[in-house]
Design a protein around this motif. Structure first.
Motif, PDB file in Angstrom:
ATOM      1  N   CYS A  89       0.811  -1.227   0.000  1.00  0.00           N
ATOM      2  CA  CYS A  89       0.000   0.000   0.000  1.00  0.00           C
ATOM      3  C   CYS A  89       0.843   1.275   0.000  1.00  0.00           C
ATOM      4  O   CYS A  89       0.291   2.375  -0.091  1.00  0.00           O
ATOM      5  CB  CYS A  89      -0.924   0.014   1.216  1.00  0.00           C
ATOM      6  N   LYS A 295      -8.603  -1.028   1.262  1.00  0.00           N
ATOM      7  CA  LYS A 295      -8.498  -1.595  -0.076  1.00  0.00           C
ATOM      8  C   LYS A 295      -7.063  -1.415  -0.557  1.00  0.00           C
ATOM      9  O   LYS A 295      -6.628  -0.296  -0.836  1.00  0.00           O
ATOM     10  CB  LYS A 295      -9.474  -0.902  -1.035  1.00  0.00           C
ATOM     11  N   PRO A 297      -4.060  -1.472  -3.150  1.00  0.00           N
ATOM     12  CA  PRO A 297      -4.022  -1.285  -4.609  1.00  0.00           C
ATOM     13  C   PRO A 297      -3.711  -2.601  -5.317  1.00  0.00           C
ATOM     14  O   PRO A 297      -3.025  -3.468  -4.776  1.00  0.00           O
ATOM     15  CB  PRO A 297      -2.899  -0.257  -4.802  1.00  0.00           C
ATOM     16  N   ALA A 298      -4.252  -2.746  -6.514  1.00  0.00           N
ATOM     17  CA  ALA A 298      -3.997  -3.963  -7.294  1.00  0.00           C
ATOM     18  C   ALA A 298      -2.499  -4.130  -7.527  1.00  0.00           C
ATOM     19  O   ALA A 298      -1.802  -3.168  -7.852  1.00  0.00           O
ATOM     20  CB  ALA A 298      -4.744  -3.878  -8.623  1.00  0.00           C
ATOM     21  N   GLY A 320      -7.252  -5.068  -5.699  1.00  0.00           N
ATOM     22  CA  GLY A 320      -7.791  -3.751  -5.400  1.00  0.00           C
ATOM     23  C   GLY A 320      -8.992  -3.770  -4.476  1.00  0.00           C
ATOM     24  O   GLY A 320      -9.549  -2.720  -4.140  1.00  0.00           O
TER      25      GLY A 320
END
Length: 368
Positions: A89, A295, A297-298, A320
């Motif tokens: 993240c 959440k 990040p992808a 994500g």
């Protein structure tokens, strides 16, 4: 005459409920008389599907479960998970939180090694060191209880820092303990390290060559006792370890005694690190404001640290959402355990107990 006596190979199950296997480990050993010809570890009795469970929990919901991998080194487990998540993240962690993490991780390393010293002595017939080691471990658990409110699965680390600041009086109590510990470690040397019977039972037994240790993926004291100077804290520094002076403990003998002595010396090095961290503990916040439905990040991230048992890693894949798509745990006990199938053959059953004990496995992280 003895060479003319015909013996029949005997297959024996050692475990999964055996006091010297340190958990639900089963070892199938084939014997020729008292000599072990083959040893095959059988694992899986403690499998809980931890990595798969992570895919069904949010990042924060999985946080307390990380303590259950290596339950003797819970602080290190949860720190690894948090640091991997922070890497994924791009989170910043305050310096005070990093220093507190180092203090907790090194205290946990000492408490884990104390369990090893006590149980290893017990495996070889020495009861008193076990009682002494658990007495000192209790002092560390008291400190953990004051800081985290728990004595085993602490749930103290958090993404972005720690759950709360150190309680009042922690510094003094921790320093008092660190001041007493070196003298207590010398007592262990008198009782165990310098004990003639103990040394006869461990010196030259279960020798692991450096090349084999590397090829089998060994790490931690098992690897360093074979002469390989690899410590993640030195080789790939993380957190604030690069700011402290300490030595990576290395021995060259590769036997059970070397693996034991590596851990006793590592406790002294942990004392050095904690004292420096307490002296330089900065002021500031200890946690960051993070949404509980985080959440990530992808993408993907891998991070590793030096746990009490070696190179422990965590790999997270994110799409994500609030849950990881995949989580993989590299457990040092898993790689170290497999080596016993190479170390035990040729030794007697009683030596097999010493060899398994010297590897210092925790089945919680092996089976996961």
């Amino acid at each position: 005459m003895s060479s003319q006596i015909k013996t029949q190979e005997l297959e024996v199950n050692m475990g999964p409920q055996h006091p010297s296997t340190h958990g639900v480990l089963r070892v199938i050993i084939k014997l020729d008389g008292e000599v072990v010809r083959e040893a095959t570890p059988v694992i899986g009795y403690l499998h809980r599907g931890m990595e798969k469970t992570a895919e069904k929990r949010t990042y924060f919901q999985f946080m307390p479960l990380t303590d259950r991998f290596d339950y003797l080194a819970s602080m290190l487990n949860s720190a690894l998970y948090c640091q991997t998540l922070e890497k994924l993240c791009g989170m910043e962690v305050s310096r005070r939180a990093e220093y507190i993490r180092v203090i907790m991780m090194e205290l946990n390393r000492i408490s884990s090694h104390l369990v090893f010293v006590g149980t290893f002595g017990l495996d070889l017939g020495a009861t008193t060191p076990f009682i002494y080691c658990f007495r000192e471990r209790e002092a560390i658990l008291d400190l953990f209880e004051e800081a985290a409110g728990a004595r085993m699965t602490f749930n103290y680390m958090r993404p972005g820092g720690v759950a709360q600041d150190l309680p009042a009086g922690f510094d003094r109590k921790c320093r008092d303990f660190l001041k007493k510990l070196p003298a207590l470690l010398r007592e262990y040397d008198d009782l165990l390290s310098d004990n003639r019977i103990f040394r006869e039972r461990t010196r030259g037994v279960g020798v692991l060559e450096a090349r084999d240790a590397v090829n089998w993926g060994a790490s931690g004291p098992v690897l360093r006792a074979s002469g390989v100077a690899y410590d993640v804290r030195k080789a790939d520094p993380y957190s604030v370890y690069s700011e402290f002076e300490f030595d990576a403990v290395v021995r060259t003998e590769g036997d059970c005694l070397a693996r034991y002595l590596c851990r006793t010396e590592e406790m002294r090095q942990s004392i050095r690190i904690i004292e420096q961290a307490l002296d330089g503990l900065p002021e500031g916040p200890v946690s960051a404001k993070i949404n509980m439905n985080l959440k990530a990040p992808a993408g993907e991230a891998y991070h590793h640290i030096e746990s009490a048992r070696g190179d422990m890693g965590c790999y997270i894949v994110s799409d994500g959402s609030t849950k990881p798509v995949r989580l993989k745990w590299r457990a040092p006990s898993f790689a170290n355990l497999n080596i016993i199938s190479k170390l035990i053959p040729g030794w007697k059953v009683a030596d097999a107990v010493a060899i398994i004990g010297s590897v210092d496995i925790v089945l919680g992280e092996v089976d996961r």
